[in-house]
Design a protein around this motif. Structure first.
Motif, PDB file in Angstrom:
ATOM      1  N   TYR A 188       0.831  -1.204   0.000  1.00 52.23           N
ATOM      2  CA  TYR A 188       0.000   0.000   0.000  1.00 52.23           C
ATOM      3  C   TYR A 188       0.865   1.254   0.000  1.00 52.23           C
ATOM      4  O   TYR A 188       0.622   2.197  -0.765  1.00 52.23           O
ATOM      5  CB  TYR A 188      -0.936   0.040   1.209  1.00 52.23           C
ATOM      6  N   TYR A 189       1.879   1.303   0.876  1.00 48.54           N
ATOM      7  CA  TYR A 189       2.736   2.483   0.963  1.00 48.54           C
ATOM      8  C   TYR A 189       3.370   2.805  -0.392  1.00 48.54           C
ATOM      9  O   TYR A 189       3.418   3.964  -0.821  1.00 48.54           O
ATOM     10  CB  TYR A 189       3.845   2.262   1.996  1.00 48.54           C
ATOM     11  N   HIS A 192       0.729   3.969  -2.897  1.00 53.21           N
ATOM     12  CA  HIS A 192       0.314   5.299  -2.452  1.00 53.21           C
ATOM     13  C   HIS A 192       1.320   6.355  -2.900  1.00 53.21           C
ATOM     14  O   HIS A 192       0.941   7.432  -3.397  1.00 53.21           O
ATOM     15  CB  HIS A 192       0.190   5.276  -0.922  1.00 53.21           C
ATOM     16  N   ILE A 206      -7.441   5.695  -3.777  1.00 54.66           N
ATOM     17  CA  ILE A 206      -6.951   4.547  -3.009  1.00 54.66           C
ATOM     18  C   ILE A 206      -6.753   4.864  -1.531  1.00 54.66           C
ATOM     19  O   ILE A 206      -6.331   4.000  -0.763  1.00 54.66           O
ATOM     20  CB  ILE A 206      -5.626   3.993  -3.598  1.00 54.66           C
ATOM     21  N   PHE A 209      -7.778   2.485   1.331  1.00 55.78           N
ATOM     22  CA  PHE A 209      -7.007   1.273   1.580  1.00 55.78           C
ATOM     23  C   PHE A 209      -5.942   1.466   2.663  1.00 55.78           C
ATOM     24  O   PHE A 209      -5.248   0.517   3.027  1.00 55.78           O
ATOM     25  CB  PHE A 209      -6.353   0.782   0.282  1.00 55.78           C
ATOM     26  N   ILE A 210      -5.835   2.701   3.166  1.00 54.99           N
ATOM     27  CA  ILE A 210      -4.900   2.939   4.268  1.00 54.99           C
ATOM     28  C   ILE A 210      -5.312   2.126   5.495  1.00 54.99           C
ATOM     29  O   ILE A 210      -4.522   1.949   6.437  1.00 54.99           O
ATOM     30  CB  ILE A 210      -4.829   4.439   4.619  1.00 54.99           C
TER      31      ILE A 210
END
Length: 244
Positions: A188-189, A192, A206, A209-210
Motif C-alpha cells: 500500500y505504501y 500510495h 486509493i 485502503f490505508i
C-alpha cells in the motif's frame, strides 16, 4: 532453571521495549504529520501557508521538534527489532534497519526546510528583499519541499515493513497473519507514493485502503505492548541471539 527463565523473558522484554519506542513514534509522528503539517501547509496557496506559519510560530517549532524526536525513536525501534530478529536472518534484519535509517534521515532533513519556512515568514528582511508576495512564495516553496520530501520518505517507511513482516512470520514470535499484513502494508505504501507523483487523481481514490496500514501497525503495536512475543517451544533455539 534461572537461565531458562532469563532466556524466555529477554525476547519479551525486547519486544516491549520496541513497543514503547514504536508507541512514541506513533505519538510524535502522528502529531507532526497528522496534525501539525496539515495545519501549516496549504498546497498551492502561498498567502494562506505563510499566514498559518505566522499565526503560530511556536506550533511550527513544536512540529519540527516532533519530526526530529520521531526519527530518533524510529531508529531505536528498529535497533530493538534488529536485536530481536537477527538470529532469524541477519541480512534481512540489517535491510530493515537500513530502511529505517534512510527514512529517518530524510525526515530530519525535511524538518530543516520546515524550520527555514518559519525563518522566512518571521524575518522581515525577506519581505524587504522579495516583497510580501515573494516572501510568501518562498515560504510555500520550503514547505512544498518538506511536504513532498516527507512523502518520499514513505519509500523506506513502507519498505521497512516488508523485512519486518518476513522476520515476524519466520521467527514464530508473532502470529503469521501479522507478518503477512505487514508485507501488505508495504505494498500500500509504495502504491500510495507512486500514484501521488504519477496519477494524483487515482491517488485520492486509493486512500481508503490505508485501513490495511492502520490494522497492521495497530496490531503490531498492541501485540508488542500486551503480549510481547509468543512463547517458543523448547528446542527451537531461535531465541539465542535475543538473549545476548
Amino acid at each position: 532453571m534461572n537461565v531458562k527463565t532469563e532466556s524466555t523473558s529477554s525476547p519479551k522484554r525486547l519486544a516491549r521495549i520496541a513497543g514503547v519506542f514504536y508507541l512514541l513514534v506513533a505519538l510524535f509522528g502522528g502529531f507532526a504529520e497528522g496534525f501539525g503539517d496539515p495545519k501549516m501547509y496549504v498546497a498551492g496557496n502561498a498567502a494562506a501557508t505563510a499566514a498559518n506559519v505566522l499565526a503560530d510560530p511556536g506550533l511550527v517549532r513544536m512540529i519540527v521538534v516532533a519530526h526530529l524526536v520521531n526519527a530518533v525513536f524510529f531508529i531505536l525501534t528498529a535497533m530493538a527489532f534488529y536485536i530481536l530478529f537477527q538470529h532469524v536472518n541477519k541480512s534481512v534484519a540489517m535491510a530493515m534497519l537500513i530502511c529505517v535509517a534512510l527514512s529517518a534521515g530524510i525526515t530530519t532533513l525535511n524538518a530543516v526546510f520546515q524550520f527555514e519556512g518559519l525563518q522566512v515568514a518571521t524575518n522581515s528582511s525577506y519581505v524587504d528583499a522579495f516583497g510580501a508576495a515573494g516572501s510568501n512564495a518562498l515560504v510555500l516553496l520550503l514547505l512544498d519541499i518538506q511536504h513532498y520530501g516527507t512523502l518520499s520518505a514513505q519509500v523506506f517507511f513502507g519498505l521497512w515493513l516488508a523485512p519486518l513482516g518476513y522476520l515476524a512470520y519466520k521467527s514464530g514470535l508473532f502470529p503469521k497473519a501479522l507478518g503477512v499484513t505487514l508485507v501488505a502494508a508495504t505494498v500500500y505504501y509504495l502504491v500510495h507514493l507512486i500514484t501521488a507523483f504519477l496519477v494524483p487523481d487515482f491517488h485520492k481514490q486509493i486512500q481508503p485502503f490505508i485501513l490495511i496500514v492502520i490494522i497492521a501497525e495497530v496490531w503490531l503495536l498492541g501485540y508488542l505492548l500486551i503480549v510481547g512475543v509468543r512463547n517458543v517451544k523448547p528446542g527451537k533455539n531461535i531465541l539465542a541471539a535475543a538473549t545476548v
